[in-house]
Scaffold this motif. Sequence first.
Motif, PDB file in Angstrom:
ATOM      1  N   ASP A  59       0.854  -1.192   0.000  1.00 57.09           N
ATOM      2  CA  ASP A  59       0.000   0.000   0.000  1.00 57.09           C
ATOM      3  C   ASP A  59       0.889   1.241   0.000  1.00 57.09           C
ATOM      4  O   ASP A  59       1.366   1.672   1.047  1.00 57.09           O
ATOM      5  CB  ASP A  59      -0.919  -0.004   1.225  1.00 57.09           C
ATOM      6  CG  ASP A  59      -1.859   1.197   1.244  1.00 57.09           C
ATOM      7  OD1 ASP A  59      -1.928   1.919   0.227  1.00 57.09           O
ATOM      8  OD2 ASP A  59      -2.521   1.419   2.274  1.00 57.09           O
ATOM      9  N   THR A  61       0.092   4.286  -0.592  1.00 56.37           N
ATOM     10  CA  THR A  61      -0.628   5.553  -0.433  1.00 56.37           C
ATOM     11  C   THR A  61      -0.104   6.403   0.718  1.00 56.37           C
ATOM     12  O   THR A  61      -0.528   7.560   0.862  1.00 56.37           O
ATOM     13  CB  THR A  61      -2.135   5.301  -0.210  1.00 56.37           C
ATOM     14  OG1 THR A  61      -2.317   4.432   0.919  1.00 56.37           O
ATOM     15  CG2 THR A  61      -2.762   4.668  -1.445  1.00 56.37           C
ATOM     16  N   CYS A  64       0.961   9.849  -0.117  1.00 55.14           N
ATOM     17  CA  CYS A  64      -0.026  10.846  -0.547  1.00 55.14           C
ATOM     18  C   CYS A  64      -0.182  11.996   0.439  1.00 55.14           C
ATOM     19  O   CYS A  64      -0.845  12.991   0.119  1.00 55.14           O
ATOM     20  CB  CYS A  64      -1.393  10.181  -0.735  1.00 55.14           C
ATOM     21  SG  CYS A  64      -1.569   9.280  -2.277  1.00 55.14           S
ATOM     22  N   ARG A 161      -1.154  12.913  -4.882  1.00 62.14           N
ATOM     23  CA  ARG A 161      -1.065  11.854  -5.891  1.00 62.14           C
ATOM     24  C   ARG A 161       0.352  11.308  -5.873  1.00 62.14           C
ATOM     25  O   ARG A 161       1.301  12.034  -5.575  1.00 62.14           O
ATOM     26  CB  ARG A 161      -1.393  12.388  -7.290  1.00 62.14           C
ATOM     27  CG  ARG A 161      -2.835  12.844  -7.465  1.00 62.14           C
ATOM     28  CD  ARG A 161      -3.796  11.681  -7.405  1.00 62.14           C
ATOM     29  NE  ARG A 161      -5.164  12.079  -7.697  1.00 62.14           N
ATOM     30  CZ  ARG A 161      -6.022  12.521  -6.787  1.00 62.14           C
ATOM     31  NH1 ARG A 161      -5.636  12.639  -5.526  1.00 62.14           N
ATOM     32  NH2 ARG A 161      -7.259  12.854  -7.143  1.00 62.14           N
TER      33      ARG A 161
END
Length: 234
Positions: A59, A61, A64, A161
Motif C-alpha cells: 500500500d 498511499t 499521498c 497523488r
Amino acid sequence: MRYKAVFFDAGNTLLYPHPSVEQVCIEVFSQSGYKVDPDQLRDAIADGDRYYEERYWSDDTFWCSESGASSLWVELYTRVAQAVGINGDCQKLAREIYHEFGHHHRWELFPDVRSTFEELKELGLKIGIVSNWDSRLTSLCFGIGITDYLDFVMCSAVVGRIKPQPEIFQMALDRAKVKPEETIHVGDHYYADVLGARSVGITPVLINRTGRQLKADCNTIDNLKSLLQIIKQS
C-alpha cells in the motif's frame, strides 16, 4: 530536438543521504547516549529497507500525505532502533532521525547533476522534479542549491497523488506546459518511474546508479551524461 522538458525523480536519481543513513542514525543515537554496534546497525537498516519495500508494494498511499509519509519513516526508524538493542524511547529517536533528513546538509547531489542541469538549460529544456516525497523536498532543493535550475518541484504529499499514478505526471505536464511526447522522465524505480511515465505517454529513462545488473524495456543509463546523448540524438 524532439524533447522540450525533462522530469526527474529525486532520491537515488539526483541526491543521496549524506554522509549515509547509517551515519545519521549513529549521530542521533550518540547524542542521546547510545552507542550501537555498526554491524548490527547495517543489518537493521537493511531490514528497514526491506520493510519499506514491503509497505510500498502492499500500500504505497502513505506517500499521498505529510502524515502518512512521516508515520512510515518514524515506524521504520523505530524498528531500526529496537533492532540494535536500544531500550529507551525508540519512537522519539526515530522522529529525530526523520527530522534530520529534513535538513539539506543531510543530502548530497550526485556529481553529474549540476553540470547536466546547466547543459539542459543551455539547450532550452524545462526541468522539473516529480517525486514521492514530503513537502520538505522543496526546501532541500533550495538548500542544496538547484532551485535556480528548476521550473517546478512536485511532491506527492503536497499534491495528494503518487507515482506511478498518471495524475501526478499529468500535473507535471500541465505545470511545464509541454506535451507527453516532448518529455522525458528519469528515475531509478521501474514501477514508479517507468510505468508511471508511460501511463501518460512520457518517455521513461531508468537510471541505475548501483552498478547492479539491470534489464528493462526502456532506455537505461548509469549517469546523467548519457541522458544528454539521448536528448541530443532525438
